[in-house]
Design an enzyme around this catalytic site. Sequence first.
Site, PDB file in Angstrom:
ATOM      1  N   PHE A 241       8.290   1.542  -0.578  1.00 31.24           N
ATOM      2  CA  PHE A 241       9.192   1.472   0.228  1.00 31.24           C
ATOM      3  C   PHE A 241       9.821   3.634   0.215  1.00 31.24           C
ATOM      4  CE2 PHE A 241       8.725  -2.989  -0.500  1.00 31.24           C
ATOM      5  CZ  PHE A 241       8.525  -2.898   1.189  1.00 31.24           C
TER       6      PHE A 241
ATOM      7  N   TYR B 207       2.363   4.928   1.629  1.00 30.29           N
ATOM      8  CA  TYR B 207       1.993   4.936   3.079  1.00 30.29           C
ATOM      9  C   TYR B 207       1.188   6.330   2.564  1.00 30.29           C
ATOM     10  CZ  TYR B 207       6.901   4.177   3.333  1.00 30.29           C
ATOM     11  OH  TYR B 207       8.267   3.636   2.887  1.00 30.29           O
TER      12      TYR B 207
ATOM     13  N   ASP C 182       0.804  -1.129  -0.293  1.00 29.82           N
ATOM     14  CA  ASP C 182       0.262  -0.080   0.123  1.00 29.82           C
ATOM     15  C   ASP C 182       1.150   1.266  -0.435  1.00 29.82           C
ATOM     16  OD1 ASP C 182      -2.523   0.525  -0.155  1.00 29.82           O
ATOM     17  OD2 ASP C 182      -3.137   0.620   2.025  1.00 29.82           O
TER      18      ASP C 182
ATOM     19  N   HIS D 232       9.190 -10.133   5.925  1.00 29.08           N
ATOM     20  CA  HIS D 232       8.634  -8.152   5.286  1.00 29.08           C
ATOM     21  C   HIS D 232       9.941  -7.610   6.111  1.00 29.08           C
ATOM     22  CE1 HIS D 232       6.999  -4.529   4.698  1.00 29.08           C
ATOM     23  NE2 HIS D 232       6.478  -5.186   3.864  1.00 29.08           N
TER      24      HIS D 232
END
Length: 244
Positions: free
Chosen positions: A97, A86, A84, A207
């Site tokens: 990221f 931010y 998703d 992750h």
Amino acid sequence: MTFQMVKSLQQIRTSWSKLLLEIYYDKSNECVNKKKLDATEEFINHKFQIYCGRISIYPPFPLFFNAFNYFDYENTKVVIIGQDPYHQPGQAMGLSFSVFGDVKIPPSLKNIYKELDTDIDEFVIPDTGNLTKWADQGVLLLNASLSVLESKPNSHRERWEFFTDMIVSAISDKTQNVVFMLWGNFAKKKRTLIHNQENHCILEANHPSPLSANRGGWFGSGHFSKANKYLEDKGRNSINWMLV
């Protein structure tokens, strides 16, 4: 201000524009993609109107397809899949990221840097979270959802995931010798979208978020050096992971 799907796809500066428009207009499935993406456009514009600036959508409309602006799809070397964008003000820039240079580095990205620091000898942990230097080299920083409602994670996921899944499959089918980095259970499920796996490299790990990374399986995974070795073995230029 409104979000215009076709216009946005046409404004992508690389050959991704043609590929994504082909997916959009695909007639082999009776234009199902077009119908779904038109519904996504309508949904986003409706949300934008009813909130009237009280709640935002991230990233800003012009950055929804930013991940595709840096290189032609034929030159894809690495795919890093996020979940998703931010969902807080000023962070999302359309690259998984990655955040704008003046934004505090998020926890997951801090752990990515820690792993790079041990995996790549010359790597220096930077004071920026902007990853466009990776994108410039053929690293597709792809979120499964291309937009999100402020403070509402996964709020647009169902509107985008079918499209980004098709993008992953298109990369698999139309390119060779690409490294797919699948971090966490969500990303690992995308493995089934890579049809001709013998033509690519698939790297899986936990992750990098603090909750997951500290359980083991992220630190020491060595994905960045493994990616470079694979690319070099296939006669492709490796990635300079340095950001400073």
